[in-house]
Design a protein around this motif. Structure first.
Motif, PDB file in Angstrom:
ATOM      1  N   ILE A  19     -41.819   4.547  15.099  1.00 55.09           N
ATOM      2  CA  ILE A  19     -40.395   4.741  14.866  1.00 55.09           C
ATOM      3  C   ILE A  19     -39.883   5.660  15.960  1.00 55.09           C
ATOM      4  O   ILE A  19     -40.404   6.755  16.166  1.00 55.09           O
ATOM      5  N   ARG A  20     -38.856   5.192  16.684  1.00 56.53           N
ATOM      6  CA  ARG A  20     -38.285   5.999  17.769  1.00 56.53           C
ATOM      7  C   ARG A  20     -36.924   6.568  17.408  1.00 56.53           C
ATOM      8  O   ARG A  20     -36.434   7.464  18.081  1.00 56.53           O
ATOM      9  N   GLY A  21     -36.313   6.024  16.358  1.00 57.29           N
ATOM     10  CA  GLY A  21     -34.985   6.494  16.015  1.00 57.29           C
ATOM     11  C   GLY A  21     -34.629   6.192  14.584  1.00 57.29           C
ATOM     12  O   GLY A  21     -35.327   5.445  13.895  1.00 57.29           O
ATOM     13  N   VAL A  22     -33.514   6.766  14.156  1.00 62.68           N
ATOM     14  CA  VAL A  22     -33.047   6.562  12.794  1.00 62.68           C
ATOM     15  C   VAL A  22     -31.522   6.591  12.802  1.00 62.68           C
ATOM     16  O   VAL A  22     -30.911   7.329  13.577  1.00 62.68           O
ATOM     17  N   ALA A  23     -30.924   5.758  11.965  1.00 59.21           N
ATOM     18  CA  ALA A  23     -29.473   5.726  11.818  1.00 59.21           C
ATOM     19  C   ALA A  23     -29.128   6.210  10.417  1.00 59.21           C
ATOM     20  O   ALA A  23     -29.829   5.900   9.458  1.00 59.21           O
ATOM     21  N   SER A  61     -23.602  18.323  15.152  1.00 58.17           N
ATOM     22  CA  SER A  61     -24.307  19.606  15.146  1.00 58.17           C
ATOM     23  C   SER A  61     -25.755  19.462  14.703  1.00 58.17           C
ATOM     24  O   SER A  61     -26.577  20.343  14.952  1.00 58.17           O
ATOM     25  N   ASN A  62     -26.056  18.364  14.050  1.00 61.38           N
ATOM     26  CA  ASN A  62     -27.414  18.139  13.559  1.00 61.38           C
ATOM     27  C   ASN A  62     -28.167  17.090  14.359  1.00 61.38           C
ATOM     28  O   ASN A  62     -29.134  16.510  13.870  1.00 61.38           O
ATOM     29  N   GLY A  63     -27.717  16.817  15.574  1.00 59.59           N
ATOM     30  CA  GLY A  63     -28.533  16.039  16.493  1.00 59.59           C
ATOM     31  C   GLY A  63     -28.208  14.583  16.723  1.00 59.59           C
ATOM     32  O   GLY A  63     -28.898  13.933  17.510  1.00 59.59           O
ATOM     33  N   VAL A  64     -27.197  14.025  16.057  1.00 60.10           N
ATOM     34  CA  VAL A  64     -26.897  12.624  16.376  1.00 60.10           C
ATOM     35  C   VAL A  64     -26.250  12.555  17.758  1.00 60.10           C
ATOM     36  O   VAL A  64     -25.562  13.475  18.197  1.00 60.10           O
ATOM     37  N   THR A  65     -26.515  11.463  18.445  1.00 59.75           N
ATOM     38  CA  THR A  65     -25.969  11.281  19.792  1.00 59.75           C
ATOM     39  C   THR A  65     -24.895  10.206  19.834  1.00 59.75           C
ATOM     40  O   THR A  65     -24.253  10.018  20.865  1.00 59.75           O
ATOM     41  N   GLN A  66     -24.702   9.508  18.737  1.00 57.60           N
ATOM     42  CA  GLN A  66     -23.657   8.492  18.643  1.00 57.60           C
ATOM     43  C   GLN A  66     -23.019   8.583  17.263  1.00 57.60           C
ATOM     44  O   GLN A  66     -23.710   8.797  16.276  1.00 57.60           O
ATOM     45  N   ALA A 105     -33.833  15.961  11.076  1.00 60.21           N
ATOM     46  CA  ALA A 105     -33.694  16.471  12.441  1.00 60.21           C
ATOM     47  C   ALA A 105     -34.664  17.625  12.697  1.00 60.21           C
ATOM     48  O   ALA A 105     -35.246  17.729  13.781  1.00 60.21           O
ATOM     49  N   GLN A 106     -34.849  18.482  11.707  1.00 62.50           N
ATOM     50  CA  GLN A 106     -35.769  19.611  11.878  1.00 62.50           C
ATOM     51  C   GLN A 106     -37.221  19.145  11.869  1.00 62.50           C
ATOM     52  O   GLN A 106     -38.042  19.611  12.652  1.00 62.50           O
ATOM     53  N   LYS A 107     -37.533  18.211  10.986  1.00 61.17           N
ATOM     54  CA  LYS A 107     -38.920  17.753  10.849  1.00 61.17           C
ATOM     55  C   LYS A 107     -39.343  16.832  11.994  1.00 61.17           C
ATOM     56  O   LYS A 107     -40.508  16.830  12.393  1.00 61.17           O
ATOM     57  N   TYR A 108     -38.404  16.047  12.535  1.00 56.74           N
ATOM     58  CA  TYR A 108     -38.714  15.079  13.592  1.00 56.74           C
ATOM     59  C   TYR A 108     -37.740  15.253  14.763  1.00 56.74           C
ATOM     60  O   TYR A 108     -36.897  14.394  15.015  1.00 56.74           O
ATOM     61  N   PRO A 109     -37.839  16.339  15.508  1.00 60.88           N
ATOM     62  CA  PRO A 109     -36.850  16.641  16.551  1.00 60.88           C
ATOM     63  C   PRO A 109     -36.833  15.647  17.714  1.00 60.88           C
ATOM     64  O   PRO A 109     -35.859  15.596  18.460  1.00 60.88           O
ATOM     65  N   ASP A 110     -37.864  14.827  17.881  1.00 58.15           N
ATOM     66  CA  ASP A 110     -37.908  13.887  18.996  1.00 58.15           C
ATOM     67  C   ASP A 110     -37.324  12.515  18.666  1.00 58.15           C
ATOM     68  O   ASP A 110     -37.258  11.647  19.538  1.00 58.15           O
ATOM     69  N   LEU A 111     -36.913  12.307  17.428  1.00 54.98           N
ATOM     70  CA  LEU A 111     -36.299  11.031  17.049  1.00 54.98           C
ATOM     71  C   LEU A 111     -34.897  10.914  17.636  1.00 54.98           C
ATOM     72  O   LEU A 111     -34.143  11.892  17.656  1.00 54.98           O
ATOM     73  N   ASP A 112     -34.542   9.728  18.099  1.00 56.70           N
ATOM     74  CA  ASP A 112     -33.152   9.448  18.442  1.00 56.70           C
ATOM     75  C   ASP A 112     -32.411   9.225  17.133  1.00 56.70           C
ATOM     76  O   ASP A 112     -32.870   8.451  16.282  1.00 56.70           O
ATOM     77  N   MET A 113     -31.267   9.889  16.978  1.00 56.34           N
ATOM     78  CA  MET A 113     -30.519   9.784  15.719  1.00 56.34           C
ATOM     79  C   MET A 113     -29.077   9.395  16.004  1.00 56.34           C
ATOM     80  O   MET A 113     -28.463   9.932  16.927  1.00 56.34           O
TER      81      MET A 113
END
Length: 172
Positions: free
Chosen positions: A1-5, A55-60, A18-26
């Motif tokens: 798994i590389r990302g989550v929506a 603020s919690n890491g989503v990029t889109q 976001a805290q548990k899996y900081p490398d995921l694309d969100m």
């Protein structure tokens, strides 16, 4: 798994993931649909949602309804907010307050921008664009104008925000 929506119902899970899996694309894949009033309160709620997700890491960040008929339920059978309301009888359209609120970040924050952490005022977001410009978006939900102080990268900024407003400031 590389990302989550995350759809709107997932907003409470976002900080934990976001805290548990900081490398995921969100990404945030669907904003809450609102109540069909398309008013300023809905725009402020949209701002709160954007601030939470970004603020919690989503990029889109995606809005659900681009346009709906004014004073009619959506095709899903209930009244929802949209960026544009269409008056079917007159053949006209109106940009809603949520349109203008969402337009600020989508207009000033450029592809490839990175979020920066701002100190001193919680109701704000900051971004560093690839061209080096800094975008600050800040809300003032109070009935009075207010001056706020923000700090980042060792510099202080003083902003005066009108009452009941969401503001974008671009620093070059």
């Amino acid at each position: 798994i590389r990302g989550v929506a995350f759809q709107w119902a997932g907003k409470d899970a976002l900080p934990v993931i976001a805290q548990k899996y900081p490398d995921l694309d969100m990404v945030q894949s669907e904003q809450e649909c609102g109540n069909g009033l398309n008013n300023w309160e809905g725009a402020l709620h949209s701002w709160d949602l954007q601030r939470h997700y970004l603020s919690n890491g989503v990029t889109q960040y995606y809005y659900w309804n681009t346009s709906l008929f004014a004073d009619k339920p959506s095709r899903w059978g209930w009244y929802q907010n949209s960026l544009i309301t269409v008056n079917e009888k007159e053949g006209s359209w109106t940009f809603t307050p949520e349109y203008y609120e969402l337009k600020q970040l989508s207009h000033y924050v450029k592809e490839g921008a990175r979020r920066i952490v701002l100190d001193g005022y919680d109701d704000a977001l900051g971004f560093l664009n690839p061209d080096g410009s800094i975008v600050i978006a800040a809300a003032n939900k109070s009935l009075d104008s207010r001056t706020v102080r923000l700090r980042f990268s060792g510099r202080d900024y003083c902003l005066t925000l009108r009452s009941e407003s969401v503001n974008s400031i671009v620093l070059h």
